[in-house]
Motif scaffolding. Sequence first.
Motif, PDB file in Angstrom:
ATOM      1  N   TYR A   1       2.697   2.358  -3.580  1.00  0.00           N
ATOM      2  CA  TYR A   1       1.874   2.936  -4.613  1.00  0.00           C
ATOM      3  C   TYR A   1       2.570   4.030  -5.452  1.00  0.00           C
ATOM      4  N   ASP A   2       2.902   4.079  -6.489  1.00  0.00           N
ATOM      5  CA  ASP A   2       3.356   4.873  -7.424  1.00  0.00           C
ATOM      6  C   ASP A   2       4.765   5.200  -7.137  1.00  0.00           C
TER       7      ASP A   2
ATOM      8  N   ASN B   1       0.699  -1.874  -8.273  1.00  0.00           N
ATOM      9  CA  ASN B   1       0.808  -0.676  -7.288  1.00  0.00           C
ATOM     10  C   ASN B   1       0.642   0.665  -7.815  1.00  0.00           C
TER      11      ASN B   1
ATOM     12  N   GLU C   1      -7.873   4.917  -8.541  1.00  0.00           N
ATOM     13  CA  GLU C   1      -8.170   3.987  -7.277  1.00  0.00           C
ATOM     14  C   GLU C   1      -7.603   4.509  -6.241  1.00  0.00           C
ATOM     15  N   SER C   2      -8.021   4.432  -4.980  1.00  0.00           N
ATOM     16  CA  SER C   2      -7.684   5.152  -3.800  1.00  0.00           C
ATOM     17  C   SER C   2      -7.545   4.008  -2.640  1.00  0.00           C
TER      18      SER C   2
ATOM     19  N   GLU D   1       0.888  -1.206   0.151  1.00  0.00           N
ATOM     20  CA  GLU D   1       0.001   0.065   0.024  1.00  0.00           C
ATOM     21  C   GLU D   1       0.957   1.200   0.019  1.00  0.00           C
TER      22      GLU D   1
ATOM     23  N   GLN E   1      -1.893   3.822  -9.238  1.00  0.00           N
ATOM     24  CA  GLN E   1      -3.421   4.090  -8.909  1.00  0.00           C
ATOM     25  C   GLN E   1      -3.996   4.316 -10.422  1.00  0.00           C
TER      26      GLN E   1
ATOM     27  N   TYR F   1      -2.994   8.341  -3.423  1.00  0.00           N
ATOM     28  CA  TYR F   1      -3.578   7.057  -3.303  1.00  0.00           C
ATOM     29  C   TYR F   1      -4.064   6.983  -1.894  1.00  0.00           C
TER      30      TYR F   1
END
Length: 793
Positions: free
Chosen positions: A47-48, A188, A277-278, A44, A190, A268
Motif C-alpha cells: 500500500y502506497d 493498493n 482505508e485501513s 497489503e 489508501q 495503512y
Amino acid sequence: MFRNYLKIAWRNLWRNKVFSFINVMGLTVGLTACFFIFLYVHFELSYDSFHTKGDRIYRLACDVKTPSEIIKGGSTPWPFAPNLQHDFPEVEAFTRFSFANLLVKKDNVSFQEENTLFADSSLFRVFDFKLVKGNPQTALKEKCSIVFSRTAAKKYFGDKDPIGQTLLLTGDLLPCTVTGIMEDMPGNSQIKADMLVSMSTNTERFNPGIDQQWGNFGAITFLLLKPHTNIAALEAKFPDFIERHNGKERKAAQMFYTLLLEPLKEVYLHSTRDGFESGSITNVYIFSVIAIFILFIACINFINLTTARSVERAKEIGIRKVVGATKMELIRQFIGECVLLCLIAFALTIILFAALLPMFNLLAGKTISTGIFENPWYIVTLLVAAIGIGLLAGFYPALVLSSFKPVTVLKGRFATGTKGIILRKGLVVTQFAISIALIIGTLVVYLQMNYMHSKDLGFNKAQMLVIDTHGDNAKEAFKQAISGLPRVQLVATSSSVPGAANFGAYSEIENKQGDMQVANLDLYSIDYDYLKQYQIKVVAGRAFSRDFGTDTAEAMIMNEAAVKLFGYASSDEAIGKHFRQWGRDGKIIGVIKNFHFRSLQEDIKPLTMRIKPNECDMISVNVASGNLSGTIAAIEGKWKALLPNRPFNYYFLDEFFDRQYRTEERFGKLFFNFAVLAIFISCLGLLGLASYSALQRTREIGIRKVMGASVRDIVNLLSKEFLKLVFISFLIATPVAWYFMHQWLQIFAYRISITWWVFAAAGIIALLIAIGTISFQAIKAALADPVKSMRVE
C-alpha cells in the motif's frame, strides 16, 4: 546421465501411483494456498509504495487532550498545514483532503458522487497519482475545478474529451469546470476517489473562513518533507508552533494539541487513527504464519511418505551400490525425484490458481491480482519456491535412503530404524497440532463474528430504511409526504444513524463538583420521533417533547457513558445540570440507556442529542414487512415528485451497520478456507501413512484374522497408534491456540470469552477427521482375504 535419472524417477513415481498422487496433491494444494497468501500479504504490504517520494511523505496527526479525555485523531484543523509550511523550511509541500458527497448534474443526468475528495492544488506534487489529461500544476488550483478518474469521466462524457466541460454541483447548481483526468487510483492506495474538487471550492465557496478556524478539525493533512529531515527534531518544534499561533485560545478552551508525524507507508497497516482505508498488520502476520504452516505440513507429508517407503526401496539401493553407485549419485537421484514431484505440483498449481483466482479476489474483497501472468515475477517466484521445496524436503529422505548398507538390505534383514519411526511420529504430531490450532482459531473467529451480529445493540434496526437528503430544501416536505403512506409506520430525521459518521462537538457540562467540565462529545441532531422510532430507552428524566417549546434551544439528552464521564453516580443526578455546546446554553432533561452507535470494536462513547431540525438530513423510515418492493416504489415516487434533481438512494440500517465488520468477516472467511486446506493436507499425509502402515502389516493382519480377530479388532489395531498421536497434538495445540486467539480478540471492545468447550469441540473435530481418514484404509485392510494376505512376502 540426467536423462537416465529422469527415466528412473518417472518409473518409480508411476510404480507407486497412490503415494505419488498423495504427495503431488499435498504439494499442489500447499503451493496454491501459499501463493494466494503470498499475493495477499504482498498486496497489503505494498500500500502506497508506488509513490516515488513516499519515504518523505508523512501524515500529520493530532492528539487533543481535554479535562475529560485524550482524543487521538487522524485529522487536523484547517490552518495547520499552510502555517507549518510557512514556519518550517523542512516542509517542502503539503496537501489536505476532505471527504465530500456531492450531487453532480450534467444535462438531465444526475449522480450522487459519494467517493469524492476536496484536495489542495499541490496534490500531484506530493503524490504520484497519474494525470493523463490536464496540467498537474494547475488542475486543482482554481475555485470550482474538477478532476475525474478515467472511469468516472467515461460515465459522464463517454468517449468525448471532458477537458473544459462544465458540470453543476450540489443543489445550488454551482458551475464547475473539468480541468483534468487521472488514471483510476490504484487498488493498493489508501487514498481513493472518483472525483477530486479543488480545495478552494470548499474553503472559499462552501465553508468560507474555514482556513482561519484553529479549532475546526476536518482536514486530513500530508506533508512532503525535504530529504534528510530529522523527524524527531521537527516534532519537537511543534509545541512552540501551536503556542505561537493558538496557545491562548487553546488554554481558554482547555483543549491542548500534540502534533505527530506518521510515515505514509505505515499509516495503512499500523495506524489506529481515523482517516482513509485501513488494514491490519495483525492479519498480515496471521496469514503469513498460516502460509508457513501449510507449507510446513506439505513438506512434512513429503518427508514422512518418502522415508516410510524406504523399506520398499532398500533392495534397489543395495543393488545400485553394489554395481558402483556412489552416495552422492544416490542423493542426486532422490532429490531429483523430489524436484520432479514439485515441478509437477508447480504445473498443477498454475492451473488451480487460474481457476480459483476470481473466487479468492471475491473473498478478499479487493482485486489482489488479475492473473498469474500479470507479473512475470509471480511465475518465477512460484517456480523457485517449488524447486526450493523439492530440494529442502527431499534432502533428509535422500540422506536416509542413500545411507542404507548394501550387505544388510540384500540379506533381507533391513528394518526401519527407531530414529526414523520417532521422526515420523514427531512430524505427524506437529502437523496435527497445527491443524488443531487452526480449528480452534476458526471456531473462535466464527463465534466472535456471530456474537457481533447477534448482540443486542440497544436500538431497533429491523425494517429501517435510511435515506440521505443531503440537506435538500424539500426534505421536510418529503418526510411529511411519506409519513402518510400505507405501510410506513414511523418516520424520523437526524444528522446521523448508528454506524455512520457523526460530529464531535466542543461541550461544557456541569460535573459532579459543580464545575463546567470541557469535553469533545459526539452529537446527534434529532427530531422528536427519533428516540421512539429507534426504541432507545430513556432511563432518567424525559425525552424531547413538542409540549415544551424550549426543547429546541435549551434542552439536551445524554447517554449513560456521558453521565459517567462527568462523575455522576446515577443518571438521575445529571438531570437539570447546565450545559453549553456550540453557542447553546441549557439544561440536561434526560438520560438514555447506552446503545452501540459505533462498531463493537469500540467502547460506547459519551453521546449527546439535541433538537436541531436544520441539521437533520437523514430520514429513517420504519416500514412494515410484506410487499417491501411496493413500499420502496411508493417512497421513490414521492422522492421524484419533491426532489426531482437528486437520484433516489437508500439503504437498510441492519445491512449498513454490519458493513463495519466487513474486514473481520473477510478475514474470517479467508482464515476458514486456509484452515480447511491445512487440515486437508494433514489428512492426505495421515491417509498415506495409514496406507503404508496397513501395507507393512499385511501378513500380521492375515494371521490375526485367521486366529479370529474381527474387523473391529483390526481397525482398532491400526488406528490406536495414530489416535495417540492426535491426542498428543491436541495437548500441544490447545495452549498455543488459546494464547494467540486471546491476543486477536483484544482488538474488539466487546468480545467473547474462549470457553473450554471450544477446545473440546476442536479436539472432537480433529479426532473425527483422523478416525475418518484412518478408518477408510484400516477397514479396507481388515476386509482383505487373509489367505492372500499371508502369501505376501
